[in-house]
Design an enzyme around this catalytic site. Structure first.
Site, PDB file in Angstrom:
ATOM      1  N   ARG A 119     -21.473 133.297  48.691  1.00 42.16           N
ATOM      2  CA  ARG A 119     -22.196 134.534  49.025  1.00 42.16           C
ATOM      3  C   ARG A 119     -21.606 135.716  48.253  1.00 42.16           C
ATOM      4  NH1 ARG A 119     -19.867 137.096  54.634  1.00 42.16           N
ATOM      5  NH2 ARG A 119     -17.818 136.133  54.555  1.00 42.16           N
ATOM      6  N   SER A 157     -22.877 140.840  55.399  1.00 44.88           N
ATOM      7  CA  SER A 157     -22.601 139.407  55.436  1.00 44.88           C
ATOM      8  C   SER A 157     -23.201 138.661  54.253  1.00 44.88           C
ATOM      9  CB  SER A 157     -23.150 138.797  56.725  1.00 44.88           C
ATOM     10  OG  SER A 157     -22.586 139.448  57.840  1.00 44.88           O
ATOM     11  N   GLU A 207     -36.677 139.018  60.477  1.00 45.23           N
ATOM     12  CA  GLU A 207     -36.667 138.134  59.306  1.00 45.23           C
ATOM     13  C   GLU A 207     -38.064 137.738  58.850  1.00 45.23           C
ATOM     14  OE1 GLU A 207     -34.839 137.623  62.046  1.00 45.23           O
ATOM     15  OE2 GLU A 207     -32.808 138.026  61.350  1.00 45.23           O
ATOM     16  N   PHE A 218     -31.372 131.803  60.125  1.00 48.67           N
ATOM     17  CA  PHE A 218     -32.328 132.839  60.517  1.00 48.67           C
ATOM     18  C   PHE A 218     -33.503 132.910  59.553  1.00 48.67           C
ATOM     19  CE2 PHE A 218     -28.328 135.142  62.183  1.00 48.67           C
ATOM     20  CZ  PHE A 218     -28.321 134.334  63.309  1.00 48.67           C
ATOM     21  N   HIS A 227     -24.131 131.602  54.955  1.00 52.45           N
ATOM     22  CA  HIS A 227     -23.555 131.041  56.186  1.00 52.45           C
ATOM     23  C   HIS A 227     -24.078 129.639  56.478  1.00 52.45           C
ATOM     24  CE1 HIS A 227     -22.379 135.150  56.285  1.00 52.45           C
ATOM     25  NE2 HIS A 227     -21.646 134.991  57.370  1.00 52.45           N
ATOM     26  N   ASP A 270     -18.217 131.487  64.992  1.00 52.49           N
ATOM     27  CA  ASP A 270     -19.469 132.000  65.556  1.00 52.49           C
ATOM     28  C   ASP A 270     -20.286 130.927  66.272  1.00 52.49           C
ATOM     29  OD1 ASP A 270     -19.400 134.701  65.217  1.00 52.49           O
ATOM     30  OD2 ASP A 270     -20.307 134.676  63.221  1.00 52.49           O
ATOM     31  N   GLN A 319     -25.395 130.332  64.783  1.00 54.80           N
ATOM     32  CA  GLN A 319     -25.311 131.061  63.512  1.00 54.80           C
ATOM     33  C   GLN A 319     -25.195 130.114  62.310  1.00 54.80           C
ATOM     34  OE1 GLN A 319     -25.277 134.633  64.330  1.00 54.80           O
ATOM     35  NE2 GLN A 319     -25.711 133.507  66.214  1.00 54.80           N
ATOM     36  N   ARG A 354     -20.327 131.010  53.649  1.00 49.37           N
ATOM     37  CA  ARG A 354     -19.500 132.123  54.100  1.00 49.37           C
ATOM     38  C   ARG A 354     -18.078 131.942  53.590  1.00 49.37           C
ATOM     39  NH1 ARG A 354     -15.804 132.940  58.271  1.00 49.37           N
ATOM     40  NH2 ARG A 354     -15.738 135.089  59.021  1.00 49.37           N
TER      41      ARG A 354
END
Lengths: 307, 308
Positions: free
Chosen positions: B7, B34, B55, B80, B105, B113, B117, B163
């Site tokens: 990322r 993020s 989203e 998401f 992620h 998390d 997530q 991540r």
């Protein structure tokens, strides 16, 4: 509106209504009610408002229409054929194998369709993106988005509703976007009020920050005026609530949830066409004799029945 | 080269590419910090749009921007963004909108998390859509090249990013090629096809296996869709045994894709290493150990598969 312009729009809308009934009867399935409720709005957009070139459907400076209530695409096909995007004869290939006239719009198969819709609730977001992209490039194009009333039960509509008046601010506000709600009061299962009432509609959109207009969606003068007003509005997109009648101009379809998603049988289609043309039953044979085009459409439908 | 999260490499790459190509725009849904797009947004505020925690709307706006000639990157956590599958399906895939979907992620390696997530089914979902390629780069070099490729690619595309930091695995002169898998380590006894987060561990596992007398070929399958069929069938033919390694559900991910391919083209025993069921909170290292994606776990999985 000058009388001649009004008469022209009325005449086009009448022709388009006939074509809607014709193609749905041939297809044997589809959505007549909402197609008939939205056709006066689409007629005004295509023949008294939008800038486009049917020979160049990808012209970058064209105005765009996103028909978010994609199931009513027969209405859009009828105006597109009339506008010269494809021959009118192709309308009866609607929903048939290999036809670019898909049951719900396909952007690639039929040039001139701006977005695939039909999964309700998605069109407004795409219209926002288009309006923003065009603004970023300084293009003069306007974007129109037509929403169904039942469609606004979808959550994504409200994500877009919340974003639209703010997106692009302050340098690129989406005042090139105009949204029209085809408020015919009926969805697939029943009356909207019975399934999940949307009221108070005006207050909701107002609270989300939209300038609002409320019109009769079958009155060309009111539609045109509202579009003028939307175009003159600076800094924010405009929301037009157009009160319409589902199944408009066909007595047995008007305001009946049964006709949301059911195609007429040939005899029903013929009766619908006669009503759209305001011809009394007794005058029908003479009318058919005097109007070759209508006669041909009706004969086609009669032939369908014999199949 | 130090380890870097894909990322983060994406954030750097898109910032650089943004300077060269004004068509590039970014749409975020409140996860800029993020997804690492803050630098782009700061450098090009007129081309970065944060639509809030929405989203579906982000994806749809991306589609509209693409239809107006832009090259939008819509960015959120893998779960998401791909979770809005129906919007991707119609507004992006069927509309054939040139949207670059970025899911960060990915996998259980996000750690603490927990499951809600973690992107664990995103590959499976998007594999089913007709025209969205899936690219999962394994380190910084590959990520930067994959992002540059995404800009060039005509049509939608999905980038799956991590991540956590990724150790470099690509050779310094590496050139990312769309649709190509790359052999990182030769070996004739078994082929380990790995992608993304656990690829480095797969290489470490191969070292361990060498000590046990097993020569494992390790292949980086960064392009999960379309698969490099020639390379994968070649590896299967050479070794006769294939193990897939991924930080994703074993149902429908890389393992699923490879199994489908080999079942039809060159039936070969396949062992899928990856996630089964829900993820959970924990430290990333501990999670990889628990789910058999650490070097020891992968080596153990391979040995068991080979009946050694």
């Amino acid at each position: 509106m000058p009388t001649a312009d009004l008469a022209r729009l009325q005449s086009i809308a009448r022709d388009c209504r006939v074509q809607i009934i014709r193609m749905l009867t041939h297809a044997g399935s589809g959505h007549p009610g909402g197609s008939l409720s939205v056709i006066d709005i689409l007629t005004t957009l295509f023949f008294a408002r939008m800038r486009y070139d049917p020979k160049r459907p990808d012209w970058p400076d064209r105005d765009r229409l996103v028909l978010s209530k994609g199931h009513c695409v027969p209405a859009l096909y009828s105006v597109m054929a009339k506008a010269g995007f494809f021959p009118e004869g192709r309308l009866i290939t609607l929903r048939k194998l290999g036809s670019p006239l898909q049951g719900h719009p396909d952007r690639v198969m039929l040039p001139g369709i701006e977005a695939a819709t039909g999964s309700l609730g998605q069109g407004l977001s795409m219209a926002l993106g288009m309006a923003l992209g065009l603004r970023l490039d300084g293009r003069p194009s306007r974007v129109y988005c037509v929403l169904g009333d039942g469609e606004t039960q979808e959550g994504q509509v409200w994500e877009a509703a919340m974003a639209a008046p703010k997106l692009g601010q302050p340098d690129h506000p989406l005042d090139n976007l105009c949204v029209i709600l085809d408020y015919n009061g009926i969805q697939l299962d029943d009356f909207v009020k019975k399934v999940l009432d949307l009221e108070p509609v005006l207050e909701k959109w107002k609270a989300f920050g939209w300038p609002l207009l409320e019109i009769d969606g079958h009155d060309f003068t009111q539609i045109t005026k509202a579009l003028d007003q939307a175009e003159a509005t600076r800094g924010r997109p405009t929301f037009i609530v157009a009160h319409t009648v589902k199944g408009k101009s066909v007595s047995f379809m008007e305001n009946d949830p049964e006709w949301h998603g059911k195609a007429p049988k040939p005899q029903e289609g013929i009766r619908a066409i006669r009503e759209i043309l305001s011809v009394a039953e007794g005058d029908w044979p003479a009318y058919r004799q005097a109007h070759a085009e209508t006669a041909a459409i009706v004969e086609e439908l009669e032939a369908l029945e014999k199949k | 080269m130090p380890a870097k999260a894909s990322r983060a490499a994406f954030g750097e790459a898109i910032l650089e590419l943004g300077a060269q190509d004004p068509r590039i725009v970014i749409v975020d849904a409140d996860l800029r910090k993020s997804t690492m797009t803050s630098a782009f947004a700061k450098a090009y505020p007129g081309r970065a749009f944060n639509v809030g925690i929405a989203e579906s709307n982000m994806i749809g706006i991306g589609a509209g921007l693409a239809l107006a000639g832009k090259i939008p990157f819509v960015c959120s956590f893998a779960c998401f963004v791909v979770g809005r599958f129906e919007t991707i399906r119609v507004s992006v895939a069927y509309t054939r909108a040139n949207v670059k979907i970025v899911g960060t992620h990915a996998g259980i390696a996000i750690g603490e998390d927990g499951y809600s997530q973690m992107g664990l089914e995103d590959i499976a979902c998007l594999r089913a859509l007709p025209n969205i390629p899936i690219i999962q780069p394994a380190d910084e070099i590959e990520t930067k090249q994959a992002v540059a490729y995404a800009v060039e690619h005509a049509g939608p595309l999905y980038l799956r990013l991590t991540r956590q930091n990724l150790e470099p695995v690509s050779p310094p002169a590496y050139r990312f090629q769309f649709g190509k898998a790359v052999v990182l380590r030769p070996g004739g006894d078994v082929a380990i096809l790995a992608s993304g987060g656990p690829l480095f561990n797969a290489l470490k596992a191969a070292e361990k296996l060498e000590g046990e007398g097993v020569r494992a070929e390790v292949v980086n399958v960064s392009c999960i869709k379309p698969l490099d069929e020639e390379r994968i069938v070649g590896s299967a033919t050479r070794t006769g045994r294939v193990v897939t390694v991924e930080d994703h559900s074993i149902w429908g991910g890389l393992g699923g894709a490879v199994s489908e391919l080999l079942a039809e083209v060159h039936p070969t025993p396949v062992k899928r290493l990856g996630i089964q069921g829900f993820g959970e909170s924990g430290d990333p290292k501990g999670l990889y150990a628990k789910h058999g994606l650490d070097p020891e776990g992968i080596a153990r999985g391979v040995m068991k598969f080979l009946n050694r």
